[in-house]
Design an enzyme around this catalytic site. Structure first.
Site, PDB file in Angstrom:
ATOM      1  N   THR A 163      -4.106  -7.170   3.708  1.00 38.47           N
ATOM      2  CA  THR A 163      -4.686  -5.864   3.195  1.00 38.47           C
ATOM      3  C   THR A 163      -4.391  -4.729   4.455  1.00 38.47           C
ATOM      4  O   THR A 163      -4.120  -3.596   4.137  1.00 38.47           O
ATOM      5  CB  THR A 163      -6.330  -5.970   3.009  1.00 38.47           C
ATOM      6  N   ARG A 169       0.710 -11.113  -4.429  1.00 34.67           N
ATOM      7  CA  ARG A 169      -0.137 -10.780  -3.171  1.00 34.67           C
ATOM      8  C   ARG A 169       0.588 -11.051  -1.820  1.00 34.67           C
ATOM      9  O   ARG A 169       0.688 -10.610  -0.749  1.00 34.67           O
ATOM     10  CB  ARG A 169      -1.356 -11.706  -3.132  1.00 34.67           C
ATOM     11  N   LYS A 216       0.915   3.026  -4.744  1.00 32.83           N
ATOM     12  CA  LYS A 216       0.038   3.725  -4.442  1.00 32.83           C
ATOM     13  C   LYS A 216       0.520   5.285  -4.053  1.00 32.83           C
ATOM     14  O   LYS A 216       1.867   5.341  -3.801  1.00 32.83           O
ATOM     15  CB  LYS A 216      -0.945   3.237  -3.271  1.00 32.83           C
ATOM     16  N   TYR A 264     -11.951   0.300  -8.727  1.00 34.53           N
ATOM     17  CA  TYR A 264     -12.556  -0.296  -7.639  1.00 34.53           C
ATOM     18  C   TYR A 264     -14.042  -0.447  -7.410  1.00 34.53           C
ATOM     19  O   TYR A 264     -14.625  -0.414  -6.564  1.00 34.53           O
ATOM     20  CB  TYR A 264     -12.025   0.662  -6.111  1.00 34.53           C
ATOM     21  N   GLU A 272      -7.964  -5.561 -14.961  1.00 34.74           N
ATOM     22  CA  GLU A 272      -7.318  -4.581 -14.280  1.00 34.74           C
ATOM     23  C   GLU A 272      -6.316  -4.028 -15.276  1.00 34.74           C
ATOM     24  O   GLU A 272      -5.951  -2.779 -15.623  1.00 34.74           O
ATOM     25  CB  GLU A 272      -6.786  -4.851 -12.946  1.00 34.74           C
ATOM     26  N   ASN A 305      -2.081   1.566   2.524  1.00 34.88           N
ATOM     27  CA  ASN A 305      -1.349   0.390   2.598  1.00 34.88           C
ATOM     28  C   ASN A 305      -0.319   0.143   1.367  1.00 34.88           C
ATOM     29  O   ASN A 305      -0.145  -0.787   0.957  1.00 34.88           O
ATOM     30  CB  ASN A 305      -2.267  -0.697   2.721  1.00 34.88           C
ATOM     31  N   PHE A 336     -15.838   2.852   3.140  1.00 35.95           N
ATOM     32  CA  PHE A 336     -14.524   3.093   2.934  1.00 35.95           C
ATOM     33  C   PHE A 336     -14.427   3.422   1.412  1.00 35.95           C
ATOM     34  O   PHE A 336     -13.249   3.666   0.746  1.00 35.95           O
ATOM     35  CB  PHE A 336     -13.431   2.035   3.152  1.00 35.95           C
ATOM     36  N   ARG A 374       3.649  -4.202   3.062  1.00 34.46           N
ATOM     37  CA  ARG A 374       2.800  -3.484   4.060  1.00 34.46           C
ATOM     38  C   ARG A 374       3.338  -3.805   5.552  1.00 34.46           C
ATOM     39  O   ARG A 374       3.307  -3.059   6.295  1.00 34.46           O
ATOM     40  CB  ARG A 374       1.338  -4.114   3.899  1.00 34.46           C
ATOM     41  N   HIS A 385      -1.102  -2.045  -4.445  1.00 33.57           N
ATOM     42  CA  HIS A 385      -2.141  -3.127  -4.823  1.00 33.57           C
ATOM     43  C   HIS A 385      -1.726  -4.059  -5.664  1.00 33.57           C
ATOM     44  O   HIS A 385      -0.799  -3.801  -6.230  1.00 33.57           O
ATOM     45  CB  HIS A 385      -3.046  -2.051  -5.661  1.00 33.57           C
TER      46      HIS A 385
END
Ligand code: DAT
Ligand code: MG
Length: 151
Positions: free
Chosen positions: A91, A85, A9, A49, A126, A112, A57, A102, A115
């Site tokens: 998250t 993950r 990100k 998203y 995606e 964070n 948010f 993270r 993704h």
């Protein structure tokens, strides 16, 4: 073999953490089959998203993900979705364990760093949003038999 979509990100790119983050997935054993450096448009961000549309948010999230360039990757491997993950962590970085991306580099939810798709179904959706079929490379590594037990 599963595939998953990873986004390094804008905060991670700005902080010079692209290499560190790619390294973690690479050394975990996941195989890179696609990668690009790009700035996400608002239109693409809203499609990516879509599940969060209407949440409080949502607007800050779109602002954040479109605010600077990102690196988008498709990674492949046994249980790639879950493995990625777990490497990323919870998250909210405050809940993420040390040793996760993270948990090692983040403090706040809206910064964070990375993704990762949350299911095989999301991953397929995606991947198709970010990559054309011809941008993904089907290949074998000479190390694959040392990483994948049953090829
Ligand atoms: P993840 O990125 O772990 O899959 P998610 O899909 O639930 O998390 O949410 C997408 C992003 O939106 C997440 O990385 C950070 C932000 N976010 C999620 N829940 C939030 C909340 N309650 N408040 C603020 N930002 C949130
Ligand atoms: Mg998610």
């Amino acid at each position: 073999m599963e595939r998953t979509l990873i986004i390094v990100k804008p905060d991670a790119v700005q902080r010079g953490l692209i290499g560190e983050i790619i390294r973690r997935f690479e050394t975990r054993g996941l195989r890179i089959v696609g990668m690009k450096f790009m700035q996400i448009s608002r239109e693409l961000a809203s499609r990516h998203y879509a599940e969060h549309e209407g949440k409080k948010f949502y607007e800050p999230l779109l602002g954040y993900i479109t605010s600077a360039p990102v690196v988008v990757m498709v990674l492949e491997g046994s249980e790639a979705v879950t493995v990625a993950r777990n490497t990323i962590g919870e998250t909210h970085p405050k809940d993420a364990k040390p040793g996760t991306i993270r948990g090692d580099f983040g403090l706040e939810k809206g910064r964070n760093l990375v993704h990762g798709s949350d299911s095989v179904t999301s991953a397929e959706r995606e991947i198709n949003l970010f990559f054309a079929a011809e941008e993904l490379v089907n290949w074998q590594r000479n190390t694959d038999p040392w990483i994948f037990e049953n090829l």
